[in-house]
Design a protein around this motif. Structure first.
Motif, mmCIF file in Angstrom:
data_model
loop_
_atom_site.group_PDB
_atom_site.id
_atom_site.type_symbol
_atom_site.label_atom_id
_atom_site.label_comp_id
_atom_site.label_asym_id
_atom_site.label_seq_id
_atom_site.Cartn_x
_atom_site.Cartn_y
_atom_site.Cartn_z
ATOM 1 N N ASP A 3 45.488 65.319 24.724
ATOM 2 C CA ASP A 3 44.954 65.147 23.183
ATOM 3 C C ASP A 3 46.014 64.256 22.372
ATOM 4 O O ASP A 3 47.178 64.419 22.269
ATOM 5 N N GLY A 4 45.400 63.125 21.718
ATOM 6 C CA GLY A 4 46.441 62.255 21.032
ATOM 7 C C GLY A 4 46.796 60.913 21.460
ATOM 8 O O GLY A 4 47.444 60.105 20.985
ATOM 9 N N ASP B 268 45.113 53.730 43.970
ATOM 10 C CA ASP B 268 44.051 54.854 43.602
ATOM 11 C C ASP B 268 44.682 55.186 42.246
ATOM 12 O O ASP B 268 45.423 56.036 42.084
ATOM 13 N N VAL B 269 43.856 54.782 41.090
ATOM 14 C CA VAL B 269 44.118 55.450 39.777
ATOM 15 C C VAL B 269 43.451 56.377 39.320
ATOM 16 O O VAL B 269 42.269 56.235 39.426
ATOM 17 N N ARG B 270 44.122 57.429 38.850
ATOM 18 C CA ARG B 270 43.487 58.609 38.508
ATOM 19 C C ARG B 270 44.026 58.921 37.154
ATOM 20 O O ARG B 270 45.027 59.200 36.940
ATOM 21 N N VAL B 271 42.819 59.397 36.309
ATOM 22 C CA VAL B 271 43.108 59.613 34.779
ATOM 23 C C VAL B 271 43.126 61.083 34.781
ATOM 24 O O VAL B 271 42.008 61.822 34.992
ATOM 25 N N CYS B 272 44.217 61.834 34.454
ATOM 26 C CA CYS B 272 44.224 63.167 34.421
ATOM 27 C C CYS B 272 44.481 64.027 33.180
ATOM 28 O O CYS B 272 45.255 63.398 32.303
ATOM 29 N N GLY B 273 43.621 64.904 33.185
ATOM 30 C CA GLY B 273 43.770 65.709 31.555
ATOM 31 C C GLY B 273 43.242 67.152 31.913
ATOM 32 O O GLY B 273 43.205 67.660 32.828
ATOM 33 N N THR B 274 42.858 67.539 30.795
ATOM 34 C CA THR B 274 42.410 69.106 30.865
ATOM 35 C C THR B 274 40.860 69.246 30.706
ATOM 36 O O THR B 274 40.242 68.145 30.421
ATOM 37 N N THR C 215 39.884 64.949 26.040
ATOM 38 C CA THR C 215 40.877 64.337 25.479
ATOM 39 C C THR C 215 40.422 63.662 24.085
ATOM 40 O O THR C 215 39.553 62.744 24.364
ATOM 41 N N GLN C 216 41.198 63.929 23.177
ATOM 42 C CA GLN C 216 40.914 63.125 21.841
ATOM 43 C C GLN C 216 41.719 61.778 21.992
ATOM 44 O O GLN C 216 42.970 61.856 21.958
ATOM 45 N N VAL C 217 41.257 60.672 22.023
ATOM 46 C CA VAL C 217 41.827 59.381 22.172
ATOM 47 C C VAL C 217 41.753 58.716 20.530
ATOM 48 O O VAL C 217 41.118 58.791 20.041
ATOM 49 N N MET C 218 43.055 58.238 20.477
ATOM 50 C CA MET C 218 43.517 57.825 19.198
ATOM 51 C C MET C 218 43.852 56.411 19.310
ATOM 52 O O MET C 218 44.000 55.673 20.165
ATOM 53 N N ALA C 219 43.662 55.704 18.015
ATOM 54 C CA ALA C 219 43.753 54.623 17.547
ATOM 55 C C ALA C 219 44.990 54.507 16.521
ATOM 56 O O ALA C 219 44.551 54.680 15.542
ATOM 57 N N VAL C 220 46.033 54.774 17.072
ATOM 58 C CA VAL C 220 47.389 55.013 16.341
ATOM 59 C C VAL C 220 47.434 56.268 15.496
ATOM 60 O O VAL C 220 47.891 57.317 15.822
ATOM 61 N N ASP C 221 46.539 56.403 14.280
ATOM 62 C CA ASP C 221 46.646 57.603 13.607
ATOM 63 C C ASP C 221 45.183 58.225 13.278
ATOM 64 O O ASP C 221 44.895 59.056 12.428
ATOM 65 N N ARG C 222 44.130 58.017 14.067
ATOM 66 C CA ARG C 222 42.750 58.461 13.708
ATOM 67 C C ARG C 222 42.084 58.581 15.091
ATOM 68 O O ARG C 222 42.312 57.523 16.171
ATOM 69 N N GLU C 223 41.181 59.433 15.113
ATOM 70 C CA GLU C 223 40.465 59.603 16.515
ATOM 71 C C GLU C 223 39.345 58.338 16.431
ATOM 72 O O GLU C 223 38.893 58.107 15.400
ATOM 73 N N ILE C 224 39.376 57.850 17.776
ATOM 74 C CA ILE C 224 38.301 57.149 18.030
ATOM 75 C C ILE C 224 37.310 57.368 18.843
ATOM 76 O O ILE C 224 35.952 56.926 18.842
ATOM 77 N N PHE C 225 37.406 58.269 19.873
ATOM 78 C CA PHE C 225 36.383 58.965 20.814
ATOM 79 C C PHE C 225 37.054 60.032 21.441
ATOM 80 O O PHE C 225 38.345 60.162 21.611
ATOM 81 N N ARG C 226 36.458 60.899 22.067
ATOM 82 C CA ARG C 226 36.934 61.961 23.176
ATOM 83 C C ARG C 226 36.439 61.511 24.527
ATOM 84 O O ARG C 226 35.294 61.017 24.853
ATOM 85 N N ALA C 227 37.435 61.794 25.483
ATOM 86 C CA ALA C 227 37.175 61.329 26.924
ATOM 87 C C ALA C 227 37.147 62.553 27.637
ATOM 88 O O ALA C 227 38.056 63.485 27.140
ATOM 89 N N VAL C 228 36.014 62.807 28.776
ATOM 90 C CA VAL C 228 36.422 63.707 30.008
ATOM 91 C C VAL C 228 37.019 63.152 31.144
ATOM 92 O O VAL C 228 36.387 62.006 31.459
ATOM 93 N N THR C 229 38.093 63.652 31.264
ATOM 94 C CA THR C 229 38.918 62.921 32.300
ATOM 95 C C THR C 229 38.378 63.123 33.764
ATOM 96 O O THR C 229 38.144 64.773 33.960
#
Length: 316
Positions: A10-11, A38-44, A48-62
């Motif tokens: 998150d963030g 082999d590139v693997r995006v790992c999270g919970t 994941t709350q994806v940010m553009a510096v100081d604000r959320e732009i989208f949420r991603a399921v890793t």
């Protein structure tokens, strides 16, 4: 194929985690075109709350969980200020298991919380360096570099410096030819040394102030005996003005820039030809094998012969 885990908690800053993924995904074998990572995006599992510096732009399921970090060869940690205990524990355990760990921007805060930076020098975004020092006094924070390579732990400044660090890791793993190919694919600078300043002193506004013509000329005349005076004459400037413009626009000096160009050429020749070290030195503009060895050791901590052995092994 090496596995690279990119931590997305998150963030996370979107450009940082996506840029890291793109650099490693763009690295391919120059002979058969197969992917080298082999590139693997790992999270919970919660997303994941994806940010553009100081604000959320989208949420991603890793697609991968935190446990997958432990089986990676390299772990990339993009920006994060207040990681959860779970994330800190995973980063700490991954490092103990031999995973190479690299942070981008305030990802250094995660590494510091995990104890990976105690007694080490570390880089982070210049705007957050004081806070990193305050919260973890055992870390020696360096504010005027793009990235630092301490072998198993690497740190970098913000956003685009993270791309430089990832490209540096590709170069470390597979040589400068593969890294240069990645840079061409992504239309980015093929090599910005880690010791370069994080930002230039003054942006160039007027096009006639740009050093691009003289930089191109230097690249085309690597084997010539270029002096500061000769470069200044080509640029139609005094040596003082040239040095100031170079520092403003590149963060380094004309002669240091020239050395970087020559080293990059030497790396390419060592990887792709059977020229002797002396011949490589001449073709790259160093003039002598001794001078090449001195600059090579200073820049890369190895010899031209050892570098060739790693990236251009003899065929049998």
């Amino acid at each position: 194929m090496k596995t690279v885990a990119v931590l997305a908690v998150d963030g996370v800053i979107g450009l940082e985690f996506a840029g890291a993924c793109q650099v490693f995904a763009a690295a391919v074998d120059p002979v058969d075109g197969r992917p080298l990572y082999d590139v693997r995006v790992c999270g919970t599992d919660a997303g994941t709350q994806v940010m553009a510096v100081d604000r959320e732009i989208f949420r991603a399921v890793t697609p991968y969980g935190l446990a997958d970090v432990l089986t990676a060869d390299t772990l990339i940690v993009p920006a994060s200020f207040d990681p959860s205990d779970e994330v800190i524990d995973v980063v700490r355990l991954a490092h103990r298991r031999g995973v190479r760990v690299a942070s981008i921007c305030t990802g250094a805060f995660v590494l510091a919380a995990a104890g990976l930076l105690d007694g080490r020098q570390a880089a982070t975004h210049w705007n957050h360096a004081a806070e990193l020092s305050r919260r973890w006094p055992a870390v020696e924070v360096v504010t005027d570099v793009l990235y630092l390579d301490d072998g198993d732990v690497l740190t970098s400044a913000g956003v685009t410096a993270g791309l430089d660090l990832c490209l540096h890791l590709v170069r470390r793993d597979h040589g400068s030819a593969v890294a240069a190919d990645v840079a061409r694919r992504l239309v980015m600078a093929p090599h910005r040394g880690g010791g370069q300043a994080q930002f230039i002193a003054a942006p160039v506004v007027e096009s006639n102030e740009s050093l691009e013509p003289v930089l191109t000329w230097m690249t085309e005349h690597l084997t010539a005996p270029l002096t500061l005076a000769a470069i200044a004459a080509q640029a139609a400037m005094s040596t003082r003005t040239l040095s100031r413009r170079f520092r403003d626009q590149t963060g380094t000096t004309p002669l240091q820039w020239l050395i970087r160009l020559r080293l990059a050429r030497a790396q390419e020749l060592l990887e792709t030809t059977d020229l002797s070290v002396a011949q490589v030195a001449t073709a790259a503009g160093f003039g002598s094998a001794l001078l090449l060895r001195q600059h090579f050791a200073r820049a890369f901590g190895t010899t031209p012969t050892s570098y060739r052995r790693a990236f251009n092994p003899p065929t049998r």
